[in-house]
Scaffold this motif. Structure first.
Motif, short mmCIF file in Angstrom:
data_model
loop_
_atom_site.label_atom_id
_atom_site.label_comp_id
_atom_site.label_asym_id
_atom_site.label_seq_id
_atom_site.Cartn_x
_atom_site.Cartn_y
_atom_site.Cartn_z
N CYS A 13 0.87 -1.10 -0.02
CA CYS A 13 0.12 0.10 -0.01
C CYS A 13 0.93 1.21 0.10
N LYS A 14 0.20 2.28 -0.15
CA LYS A 14 0.97 3.67 -0.46
C LYS A 14 0.91 4.07 1.12
N SER A 15 1.85 4.91 1.40
CA SER A 15 1.91 5.54 2.73
C SER A 15 0.75 6.61 3.07
N LEU A 118 4.77 1.63 0.71
CA LEU A 118 5.86 2.20 -0.12
C LEU A 118 6.02 3.96 0.21
#
Lengths: 118, 110
Positions: A13-15, A118
């Motif tokens: 997942c994205k930050s 990420l």
């Protein structure tokens, strides 16, 4: 032995996003489930004890607002990593006691969830 | 001092060898002793459960507990390549939360 299912097995997942991990006891009812975190080549560190119908008990140093635990039924506990950051990347594992192991604290583990932020 | 000490290895042995894995602990409140096996990127799998001093055997596995010395062991006879994994000791005071050793990585060479 008792079967504990954990889903998903892998998540990227994205930050800043939140991630929910599910832990289910498939063939028994679990009043108590446990959530662990494991770093590469390290042992399991207990994060919290999840009790059905009540608030989770968190270990010292674990942010309860960061790691939300819900144990709404006797077969399901969820761990939500809120506003995930790269340092939250880890292997998360749940476990549950089987009633068949009365008097014995035998914990059965899920297969784990590998979280990469990420 | 950690509550539970376990040599991280790696321990490499030839197929058929007898393997000895050990943990020491400092808290005399631990009453229940377990050994788990964990394959890479999988959850731990219970191998042995004991609660008294002495030996317990299950197939090729023998768990040994010495409460007076605060020392527990797991022996694997006739080791196989499929035994290659990380072995974790886990101890319990009865308050339900397990305390794990750091795990020993075992490699059985064919």
């Amino acid at each position: 032995g008792a079967v504990v299912s954990q889903h998903p097995s892998r998540v990227i997942c994205k930050s800043g996003t939140s991630v929910k991990i599910e832990c289910r006891s498939l063939d028994f009812q679990a009043t108590t489930m446990f959530w662990y975190r494991q770093f590469p080549k390290k042992s399991l560190m207990l994060m919290a004890t999840s009790n059905e119908g009540s608030k989770a008990t968190y270990e010292q140093g674990v942010e309860k607002d960061k790691f939300l635990i819900n144990h709404a039924s006797l077969t399901l506990s969820t761990l939500t990593v809120t506003s995930a950051h790269p340092e939250d990347s880890s292997f998360y594992i749940c476990s549950a006691n089987s009633p068949a192991s009365t008097g014995k604290n035998i914990q059965y583990f899920g297969a784990g969830t590998r979280l990469s932020v990420l | 001092q950690k509550e539970v000490e376990q040599d991280p290895g790696p321990l490499s042995v030839p197929e058929g060898a007898i393997v000895s894995l050990n943990c020491t602990y400092s808290n005399s409140a631990f009453q229940y002793f377990m050994w788990y096996r964990q394959y890479s990127r999988k959850g731990p799998e219970l191998l042995m459960y004991t609660y008294s001093s002495g030996n317990k055997e299950d197939g090729r596995f023998t768990a040994q507990v010495d409460k007076s010395s605060k020392y527990i062991s797991l022996f694997i006879r006739d080791s196989q390549p499929s035994d290659s994994a990380t072995y974790l000791c886990a101890l319990d005071t009865g308050r339900r939360a397990l305390t794990f050793g750091s795990g020993t990585r075992l490699q059985v060479q064919p």
